[in-house]
Enzyme design. Structure first.
Site, PDB file in Angstrom:
ATOM      1  N   GLU A 127       0.838  -1.282   0.058  1.00  0.00           N
ATOM      2  CA  GLU A 127      -0.017   0.011  -0.146  1.00  0.00           C
ATOM      3  C   GLU A 127       0.711   1.146  -0.040  1.00  0.00           C
ATOM      4  O   GLU A 127       0.623   2.114   0.902  1.00  0.00           O
ATOM      5  CB  GLU A 127      -0.954   0.080   1.085  1.00  0.00           C
ATOM      6  CG  GLU A 127      -1.942  -1.303   1.292  1.00  0.00           C
ATOM      7  CD  GLU A 127      -2.728  -1.313   2.490  1.00  0.00           C
ATOM      8  OE1 GLU A 127      -2.372  -0.564   3.438  1.00  0.00           O
ATOM      9  OE2 GLU A 127      -3.802  -1.801   2.486  1.00  0.00           O
ATOM     10  N   GLU A 142      -6.411 -10.662  -1.467  1.00  0.00           N
ATOM     11  CA  GLU A 142      -7.137 -10.512  -0.094  1.00  0.00           C
ATOM     12  C   GLU A 142      -8.690 -10.452  -0.442  1.00  0.00           C
ATOM     13  O   GLU A 142      -9.363  -9.791   0.143  1.00  0.00           O
ATOM     14  CB  GLU A 142      -6.721  -9.333   0.568  1.00  0.00           C
ATOM     15  CG  GLU A 142      -5.201  -9.337   1.064  1.00  0.00           C
ATOM     16  CD  GLU A 142      -4.727  -8.023   1.730  1.00  0.00           C
ATOM     17  OE1 GLU A 142      -5.463  -7.530   2.276  1.00  0.00           O
ATOM     18  OE2 GLU A 142      -3.626  -7.842   1.899  1.00  0.00           O
TER      19      GLU A 142
END
Ligand code: GLA
Length: 411
Positions: free
Chosen positions: A217, A324
């Site tokens: 991220e 995910e």
């Protein structure tokens, strides 16, 4: 109010509840409070209710022939992919969830236990004056369980703005002192990465790890680097991402693929393509092996937009993993209630998304070796209120399961 007026108000309300409305991209801050937690989320400590019905229309607790046929790992194997779930110690302390994982999945990502918050030892760092990694007992327990049960492991994660202790960025590991300088932080970063791979080897687990999220991220939807809490960036400078992959290349065994992992990937694909193309050595060879797509989606997110981003990222030639996956009901601004109808829409969404992704793999336009769900039971999900996963709280299969298992007619 007359009956007709009342009915039309009810109808409008019903439509508002069940439709996507104007689904806008989740381009603001990730609605990912769980990222910023300093303690483990509830799902880590609480196992769900026992699995009541592992088979469809079947109350027998031993998986039957049909279940074996439907097992996600068997289905995805046909496409050369592993089927993964995130993993916590609570999941393996409960017999039913443990059995479910063993029957459906062959890859695991530890939901929390390998994150920086969980593997950096402050006291040992202060005492030795060097950043010190110490694997916690949960991490070792999960690694042993994975090895004993032939599960492949995705390492997750090393360089991240979240779930990382702030003291590692300060002089003498003391948050009351200024940030350490670039050279010190480069040394700490190198040592952090080195120790992780060294300890995995020492503990005998290097061979079960096939992929590792080196960075998580780092990019925003506007194509700029994340600056909020980005202490690696602030202390080292803009090359910190290149440095991280360079160190990972130096210390990770060849058998572990090195990943960059991110969310809202469908809105970041141009920035990510540009970024990965900078991750090369002096001969122009990639320092990275794959791009991890978190795929924290909503049933109102546009699947075509998503698939176009997949194509763009895959065109880099790097591996692509869905890392995910969960599909919440509704939009990120407005969740929809858990209803039969919304579950059906969700099942269709899982089917469309996964079957299209696997078709791309089959056609050779996307290179991939795993698809990981962020759990399996709604009751254990970080987005529990939006029922994003494959099984109900009582352990029965949702339409989402059948969609993920490519059983379109059963959705
Ligand atoms: C991100 C992280 C995961 C997890 C989820 C929320 O996607 O990569 O490790 O923290 O947020 O549970």
């Amino acid at each position: 109010m007359n009956k007709k007026a009342l009915l039309s108000i009810l109808l409008v309300l019903l439509l508002a509840l069940n439709s996507c409305g104007q689904a806008k991209p989740n381009t603001g801050n990730k609605t990912n409070e769980a990222n910023d937690i300093t303690k483990a989320p509830e799902s880590v400590t609480k196992a769900p209710s026992p699995i009541a019905t592992p088979g469809k229309d079947n109350n027998d607790s031993t998986p039957n022939e049909e279940d074996k046929m439907e097992s996600l790992k068997e289905i995805y194997k046909e496409y050369g992919l592993k089927a993964g779930t995130c993993l916590t110690t609570a999941m393996i302390s409960n017999k039913d969830t443990e059995e479910l994982i063993k029957s459906q999945f062959n890859s695991v990502t530890f939901e929390n236990d390998m994150k920086p918050d969980y593997i950096l030892d402050k006291q040992a760092s202060v005492d030795s004056k060097e950043l010190t990694v110490k694997f916690n007992s949960n991490m070792l327990k999960l690694l042993k369980w994975a090895k004993d049960n032939n599960m492949a492991v995705r390492g997750h994660t090393i360089i991240w703005h979240s779930q990382t202790p702030e003291w590692i960025f300060h002089e003498d590991f003391d948050v009351n002192k200024p940030f350490a300088g670039r050279e010190t932080m480069l040394t700490r970063m190198e040592s952090f990465i080195h120790q992780i791979f060294e300890k995995l080897e020492e503990e005998g687990y290097s061979d079960i790890i096939y992929a590792y999220d080196i960075v998580n991220e780092a990019w925003m939807e506007d194509g700029k680097l994340r600056t909020d809490k980005a202490y690696w960036l602030q202390t080292i400078g803009e090359d910190y991402l290149w440095q991280a992959f360079n160190f990972a290349n130096k210390y990770a065994p060849e058998s572990i693929d090195l990943y960059y992992n991110d969310y809202n990937e469908q809105y970041k694909s141009d920035a990510l393509v540009k970024f990965v193309n900078t991750l090369v050595d002096e001969d122009g060879n990639y320092l990275i092996d794959g791009i991890g797509l978190q795929a924290h989606l909503y049933t109102c997110d546009d699947i075509n937009t998503y698939l176009k981003a997949v194509d763009k990222l895959a065109a880099t030639g790097l591996k692509i993993q869905i890392t995910e996956l969960d599909v919440s009901l509704g939009t990120w601004q407005k969740e929809l209630p858990a209803s039969e109808e919304n579950f059906k829409v969700q099942g269709q969404y899982y089917y469309e998304l996964i079957s299209s992704f696997l078709e791309k793999v089959k056609a050779g336009t996307v290179s991939s070796d795993a698809l990981t769900f962020w759990g399996f039971n709604d009751d254990m999900s970080w987005r529990k209120s939006a029922s994003p996963l494959l099984y109900n709280k009582d352990g029965s299969k949702k339409p989402a399961y059948y969609g993920a298992a490519l059983l379109k007619e059963d959705v």
